[in-house]
Scaffold this active site. Structure first.
Site, PDB file in Angstrom:
ATOM      1  N   HIS A 128      -6.811  -0.345  18.401  1.00  0.00           N
ATOM      2  CA  HIS A 128      -5.884   0.441  17.379  1.00  0.00           C
ATOM      3  C   HIS A 128      -4.618   0.146  17.587  1.00  0.00           C
ATOM      4  O   HIS A 128      -3.737  -0.110  18.696  1.00  0.00           O
ATOM      5  CB  HIS A 128      -6.134   1.939  18.063  1.00  0.00           C
ATOM      6  CG  HIS A 128      -7.501   2.675  17.573  1.00  0.00           C
ATOM      7  ND1 HIS A 128      -7.681   2.863  16.146  1.00  0.00           N
ATOM      8  CD2 HIS A 128      -8.070   3.617  18.067  1.00  0.00           C
ATOM      9  CE1 HIS A 128      -8.578   3.434  15.822  1.00  0.00           C
ATOM     10  NE2 HIS A 128      -8.753   4.098  17.032  1.00  0.00           N
ATOM     11  N   CYS A 189      -4.950  -2.807  12.639  1.00  0.00           N
ATOM     12  CA  CYS A 189      -4.235  -2.476  11.568  1.00  0.00           C
ATOM     13  C   CYS A 189      -2.957  -3.021  11.440  1.00  0.00           C
ATOM     14  O   CYS A 189      -2.531  -3.064  12.613  1.00  0.00           O
ATOM     15  CB  CYS A 189      -4.573  -1.053  11.380  1.00  0.00           C
ATOM     16  SG  CYS A 189      -5.900  -0.112  11.192  1.00  0.00           S
TER      17      CYS A 189
END
Length: 213
Positions: A128, A189
């Protein structure tokens, strides 16, 4: 009058919770990733964990919310830990967990295929990217060409040298497929406001040696 006072107090408490929620989430996530490390296990336990089946449900992955961090298991599951990843240049040190699930991603880096092995073919890991630059895989965005990545299963330590970083669309699943050459691929991301972009770090294996604490 008393009812109004109670309502006023509740409003104040609600405001405090809303303001402090992001900080609470980050603190809980940091606790998850640091509670269990591969070094707290044995090589035999790591090998046993690596042989267990795991889930790889990319479609259901969501950014962790405050509720997730409170309700979900408050530490990395020892049954999922299969190694440790370190990138000294960006101060990253996280457990590697088998299976790409929301729970595992809240605790560290996760493997992305059922059959992947350190030092053999492509070894892809996901993590993440948070709004705090030192949390989970956020430091990966600062990785540069030539940086060293270390992964270990407590039997061997594998040293990879970063050869490339790039931003791609999320549909580039070919980047996690296996290869003949021993590589590592880190995926996170690129921007929290645009979840269709991925930041990719690619490295090639430079050295393998027996692990020593």
């Amino acid at each position: 009058m008393k009812i109004r006072q109670v309502i006023g107090v509740l409003c104040i408490l609600t405001a405090i919770v809303l303001i402090g929620a992001p900080f609470l989430k980050y603190e809980l996530l940091e606790a998850k990733s640091s509670h269990v490390t591969a070094q707290s296990l044995t090589p035999e336990k790591i090998e046993q964990n690596n042989k267990k089946p795991a889930e790889f449900d990319m479609e259901s992955i969501e950014p962790p919310s405050v509720m997730d961090t409170v309700v979900k298991e408050a530490k990395a599951d020892e049954e999922s830990v299969v190694g440790q990843i370190r990138i000294p240049s960006v101060n990253l040190d996280l457990p590697i967990l088998k299976g790409t699930t929301n729970e595992n991603l809240m605790a560290g880096a996760t493997t992305m295929r059922e059959n992947q092995w350190m030092g053999v073919g492509n070894y892809p890991l996901a993590g993440h990217h948070m709004n705090r630059e030192d949390l989970l895989f956020s430091p990966v965005l600062k990785v540069k060409k030539g940086d060293l990545i270390y992964v270990t299963d407590l039997t061997y330590e594998y040293t990879y040298s970063v050869t490339k970083t790039e931003v791609v669309h999320e549909n580039r699943t070919d980047l996690i497929e296996n290869t003949i050459e021993p590589n590592i691929t880190l995926v996170t991301c690129y921007n929290s406001d645009d979840r269709t972009k991925r930041f990719i770090v690619t490295g090639e294996l430079k050295e393998t040696h027996e692990y020593k604490k």
